[in-house]
Design a protein around this motif. Sequence first.
Motif, PDB file in Angstrom:
ATOM      1  N   ARG A  78       0.701  -1.266  -0.221  1.00 57.77           N
ATOM      2  CA  ARG A  78      -0.093   0.081  -0.078  1.00 57.77           C
ATOM      3  C   ARG A  78       1.044   1.354  -0.216  1.00 57.77           C
ATOM      4  O   ARG A  78       0.672   2.215  -0.599  1.00 57.77           O
ATOM      5  CB  ARG A  78      -1.134  -0.166   1.050  1.00 57.77           C
ATOM      6  N   ASN A  79       1.826   1.157   0.715  1.00 58.08           N
ATOM      7  CA  ASN A  79       2.634   2.454   0.788  1.00 58.08           C
ATOM      8  C   ASN A  79       4.015   2.133  -0.184  1.00 58.08           C
ATOM      9  O   ASN A  79       4.838   3.248  -0.171  1.00 58.08           O
ATOM     10  CB  ASN A  79       3.216   2.682   2.133  1.00 58.08           C
ATOM     11  N   ALA A  80       4.188   0.961  -0.639  1.00 57.62           N
ATOM     12  CA  ALA A  80       5.477   0.813  -1.461  1.00 57.62           C
ATOM     13  C   ALA A  80       5.592   1.897  -2.572  1.00 57.62           C
ATOM     14  O   ALA A  80       6.466   2.430  -2.819  1.00 57.62           O
ATOM     15  CB  ALA A  80       5.716  -0.442  -1.741  1.00 57.62           C
ATOM     16  N   ILE A  81       4.321   1.985  -3.262  1.00 62.74           N
ATOM     17  CA  ILE A  81       4.592   2.994  -4.677  1.00 62.74           C
ATOM     18  C   ILE A  81       4.694   4.491  -4.032  1.00 62.74           C
ATOM     19  O   ILE A  81       5.665   4.995  -4.694  1.00 62.74           O
ATOM     20  CB  ILE A  81       3.093   2.725  -5.220  1.00 62.74           C
ATOM     21  N   ASN A  82       3.956   4.678  -3.004  1.00 60.47           N
ATOM     22  CA  ASN A  82       4.397   5.980  -2.736  1.00 60.47           C
ATOM     23  C   ASN A  82       5.703   6.262  -2.147  1.00 60.47           C
ATOM     24  O   ASN A  82       6.286   7.644  -2.292  1.00 60.47           O
ATOM     25  CB  ASN A  82       3.371   6.638  -1.740  1.00 60.47           C
ATOM     26  N   THR A  83       6.267   5.398  -1.516  1.00 56.44           N
ATOM     27  CA  THR A  83       7.566   5.453  -1.279  1.00 56.44           C
ATOM     28  C   THR A  83       8.702   5.550  -2.100  1.00 56.44           C
ATOM     29  O   THR A  83       9.729   6.165  -1.969  1.00 56.44           O
ATOM     30  CB  THR A  83       7.858   4.355  -0.077  1.00 56.44           C
ATOM     31  N   TYR A  84       8.649   4.800  -2.923  1.00 54.13           N
ATOM     32  CA  TYR A  84       9.597   4.336  -4.047  1.00 54.13           C
ATOM     33  C   TYR A  84       9.692   4.907  -5.346  1.00 54.13           C
ATOM     34  O   TYR A  84      10.482   4.731  -6.182  1.00 54.13           O
ATOM     35  CB  TYR A  84      10.138   2.647  -4.067  1.00 54.13           C
ATOM     36  N   ALA A  85       8.372   5.040  -5.732  1.00 52.59           N
ATOM     37  CA  ALA A  85       7.945   5.546  -6.927  1.00 52.59           C
ATOM     38  C   ALA A  85       8.840   6.653  -7.651  1.00 52.59           C
ATOM     39  O   ALA A  85       9.083   7.695  -6.842  1.00 52.59           O
ATOM     40  CB  ALA A  85       6.488   6.069  -7.396  1.00 52.59           C
ATOM     41  N   GLN A  86       9.298   6.593  -8.690  1.00 52.43           N
ATOM     42  CA  GLN A  86      10.214   7.495  -9.483  1.00 52.43           C
ATOM     43  C   GLN A  86       8.957   8.461 -10.344  1.00 52.43           C
ATOM     44  O   GLN A  86       9.651   9.407 -10.991  1.00 52.43           O
ATOM     45  CB  GLN A  86      11.171   6.846 -10.150  1.00 52.43           C
ATOM     46  N   VAL A  87       7.821   7.953 -10.276  1.00 49.17           N
ATOM     47  CA  VAL A  87       7.086   8.599 -11.532  1.00 49.17           C
ATOM     48  C   VAL A  87       5.771   9.018 -10.541  1.00 49.17           C
ATOM     49  O   VAL A  87       5.326   8.198  -9.883  1.00 49.17           O
ATOM     50  CB  VAL A  87       6.474   7.812 -12.632  1.00 49.17           C
ATOM     51  N   ALA A  88       5.252  10.054 -10.774  1.00 48.82           N
ATOM     52  CA  ALA A  88       4.094  10.873 -10.133  1.00 48.82           C
ATOM     53  C   ALA A  88       2.855   9.973 -10.876  1.00 48.82           C
ATOM     54  O   ALA A  88       2.756   9.949 -11.926  1.00 48.82           O
ATOM     55  CB  ALA A  88       3.956  12.302 -10.356  1.00 48.82           C
ATOM     56  N   LEU A  89       2.153   9.591  -9.726  1.00 45.43           N
ATOM     57  CA  LEU A  89       1.073   8.601 -10.231  1.00 45.43           C
ATOM     58  C   LEU A  89      -0.201   9.266  -9.432  1.00 45.43           C
ATOM     59  O   LEU A  89      -0.197   9.730  -8.420  1.00 45.43           O
ATOM     60  CB  LEU A  89       1.104   7.291  -9.792  1.00 45.43           C
ATOM     61  N   THR A  90      -1.399   9.246 -10.332  1.00 38.01           N
ATOM     62  CA  THR A  90      -2.795   9.646  -9.681  1.00 38.01           C
ATOM     63  C   THR A  90      -2.903   8.524  -8.799  1.00 38.01           C
ATOM     64  O   THR A  90      -2.629   7.349  -9.051  1.00 38.01           O
ATOM     65  CB  THR A  90      -3.632   9.915 -10.724  1.00 38.01           C
ATOM     66  N   ALA A  91      -4.030   8.679  -7.881  1.00 35.32           N
ATOM     67  CA  ALA A  91      -4.752   7.745  -6.937  1.00 35.32           C
ATOM     68  C   ALA A  91      -5.400   6.761  -7.902  1.00 35.32           C
ATOM     69  O   ALA A  91      -4.994   5.414  -7.413  1.00 35.32           O
ATOM     70  CB  ALA A  91      -5.595   8.486  -6.173  1.00 35.32           C
ATOM     71  N   ASP A  92      -5.898   7.024  -9.032  1.00 41.46           N
ATOM     72  CA  ASP A  92      -6.472   6.124  -9.769  1.00 41.46           C
ATOM     73  C   ASP A  92      -5.622   5.223 -10.534  1.00 41.46           C
ATOM     74  O   ASP A  92      -5.927   3.862 -10.693  1.00 41.46           O
ATOM     75  CB  ASP A  92      -7.447   6.779 -10.837  1.00 41.46           C
ATOM     76  N   GLU A  93      -4.465   5.764 -11.031  1.00 38.13           N
ATOM     77  CA  GLU A  93      -3.519   5.086 -11.540  1.00 38.13           C
ATOM     78  C   GLU A  93      -2.783   3.998 -10.595  1.00 38.13           C
ATOM     79  O   GLU A  93      -2.455   2.774 -10.862  1.00 38.13           O
ATOM     80  CB  GLU A  93      -2.509   5.865 -12.191  1.00 38.13           C
TER      81      GLU A  93
END
Length: 467
Positions: A28-43
């Motif tokens: 759940r928190n992994a994408i927000n923690t490590y993401a290199q690309v800005a994502l919308t909540a829907d994406e």
Amino acid sequence: MKVFNKRKIFNIATLGLALLITPTLAYRNAINTYAQVALTADEEAKIQAFLATQPQNNDMTNIGEVAVTQPSNGYTFPGVNNYTSLFQSRTRKVHIDQDYEYIIDSNDANFGKRVKIKNWASVEAYDVNKMADSSPTPQSYEDAYVYAKEVTLIDVVDGSEFTVKNAVFSVNNADGYRMWETLWYNRYTFDMPIEENDPRFQAEIEDASLIPLFGNGYWTLHATVTEMVPYETIVKVDESLKTGEVEEDVARVLGDKTGKYDITYSPSEDLQGDTYKQYTSDVIYADLLANVTTEPVVNDMLSKPWGDATVTDFTSSPATNRVLRVGIDYTHFVTEDGTSVVAADGTPVAKKYGLQPQETFAGYEYVTTRVEANGDRVHVYKPVVAIPATLTAIPTQPAVPTAITGVVSTPVQTTPVAPTAPSQVTETSAIQSTPKTGDTGLFTSTFMLFTGMIGSIGAFITKKKNS
């Protein structure tokens, strides 16, 4: 030494608890923690749903088009009761100079009636000749027309009255001469709901004085319409990335479609009341935007209730879809030498999708957990060494033979036995295998030695536990 062991046990327990709760919290928190690309909540939600299917390396999915906000020019149509038509804003207001008599030119029952304008001196009108781009001073021989949003007419024959809208009629020119006695009404062009300051439209009015005669022509409305084309987002699994890591392989680029139109605004004269006002600049632009989506070709014509639009130019560029690589991880169960743990049925334990907690396997003891460079989790085990049964069971000491009371042992005289033939060898061997009286001491010594070894081993194990 004991304190060290307790601390070690505590650390292992803490690690075990962390490993148990990790699968619940990790993604759940992994994408927000490590993401290199800005994502919308829907994406993000769609990517998580895709990963929940446990895809393999290089698997791909399309999570759909991006929501596109079409270009805004900052203009807002003020409403059908508050706008000023570009024709009216280009000219000046005038008053009728005298009480003229007119003949109606219309498509209804009033056609041909001879009428006068009621309260003509107070009617607010607009100079039609000044609506043109250059707005030249009318020549003495030119027609002079005025436009009024609404007038009440009096039938000169029977004196009856009726009101008409969007009326255009001639007045005296510079020489005091009136070319036409005609009065037209329902000339919606002069009140079309498009304002001069609307940047979406540009009016080109060559000769406004001809509009009363012909209704349309001699003027053109230009519009340039651009639609932004959304890109799609493709998600590709890359197991070399860690869970939650997202990298952009191909950058997103919006496409566009641009069409240029020449518009003839000509609502039907049969419209009742203010019905024509429903065809506002917003409505017209929306129709053009829908048409440009179809990728029209030059000279295509779009016909609508508000009039016609001809395509004068069209260009387009496709969108470039965004490609994202997302990481996944596996959990491995191996021995200290790197081989797979073997399950009870004899098959190697396969890796599991995601970051999983340690498990218990018969015949193995958990050692530690490590994390690989690519994010995979590795639980390490070692085989359990079985203690031989001869070391775990304490043998029963045989009872020492006791003397039989009242029995006197009488020496037995042994008579030498004569040598026997070879056929008697088997029997003699059997007799000789029976233990002799002197063998009992040898057995006892051996037993005592064995018992001492057991005691030493027990003492060694006890000492290790106490240390």
